[in-house]
Design a protein around this motif. Structure first.
Motif, mmCIF file in Angstrom:
data_model
loop_
_atom_site.group_PDB
_atom_site.id
_atom_site.type_symbol
_atom_site.label_atom_id
_atom_site.label_comp_id
_atom_site.label_asym_id
_atom_site.label_seq_id
_atom_site.Cartn_x
_atom_site.Cartn_y
_atom_site.Cartn_z
ATOM 1 N N GLY A 36 0.806 -1.210 0.000
ATOM 2 C CA GLY A 36 0.000 0.000 0.000
ATOM 3 C C GLY A 36 0.839 1.260 0.000
ATOM 4 N N ARG A 50 3.630 -2.135 8.159
ATOM 5 C CA ARG A 50 2.325 -1.644 8.605
ATOM 6 C C ARG A 50 1.212 -2.135 7.682
ATOM 7 N N GLU A 51 1.409 -2.006 6.386
ATOM 8 C CA GLU A 51 0.373 -2.407 5.423
ATOM 9 C C GLU A 51 0.061 -3.904 5.516
ATOM 10 N N GLU A 54 -1.959 -4.524 8.558
ATOM 11 C CA GLU A 54 -3.339 -4.066 8.391
ATOM 12 C C GLU A 54 -4.136 -4.957 7.441
ATOM 13 N N GLU A 55 -3.541 -5.332 6.305
ATOM 14 C CA GLU A 55 -4.271 -6.059 5.259
ATOM 15 C C GLU A 55 -4.380 -7.558 5.494
#
Length: 132
Positions: A36, A50-51, A54-55
């Motif tokens: 992302g 982080r992405e 999150e995903e």
């Protein structure tokens, strides 16, 4: 044209690459590497960790940069930094994607890849890169 900087995780294991199917937007149902946008103040590696958290609710170890792709989509110019990554745990939960698959050289073209990801797939399965 607006430029968007993104990162993508090229997660490989046993000669296969991990791909996710988009569940939203103009390219819904197309396949991509998970990742992302890079947020202000983040390094690309921090954004990628982080992405993926999150995903996919997963933890990764970010390895080397394997490719930087620039692609002009109709509404924006994208710069995508692709890093070879390793899953720290095998558990993955799809939060934003419709599906996910591990694809090998025989199945990698069985899905419809986003245009920006095709160059990376060609490099990976052309023998230029291998899993660490």
């Amino acid at each position: 044209m607006k430029t968007i900087n993104v990162v993508a995780a090229v997660i490989m294991k046993d000669g296969k690459v991990f791909a996710t199917q988009r569940g939203y937007g103009d390219y819904k149902d197309w396949w991509e590497f998970p990742g992302g946008k890079i947020e202000p103040g983040e390094t690309p590696e921090e954004a990628l960790v982080r992405e993926i958290r999150e995903e996919l609710h997963a933890e990764i170890e970010v390895g080397r940069l394997v490719d930087t792709v620039e692609y002009d989509y109709p509404k924006f110019h994208m710069v995508m930094r692709c890093y070879l990554c390793r899953l720290i745990s095998e558990e993955i939960e799809l939060v934003e994607h419709e599906a996910a698959r591990w694809l090998d050289i025989d199945s990698v073209w069985s899905v419809k890849w986003l245009p920006s990801d095709i160059e990376v797939i060609e490099d990976l399965f052309g023998g230029q890169f291998c899993a660490e």
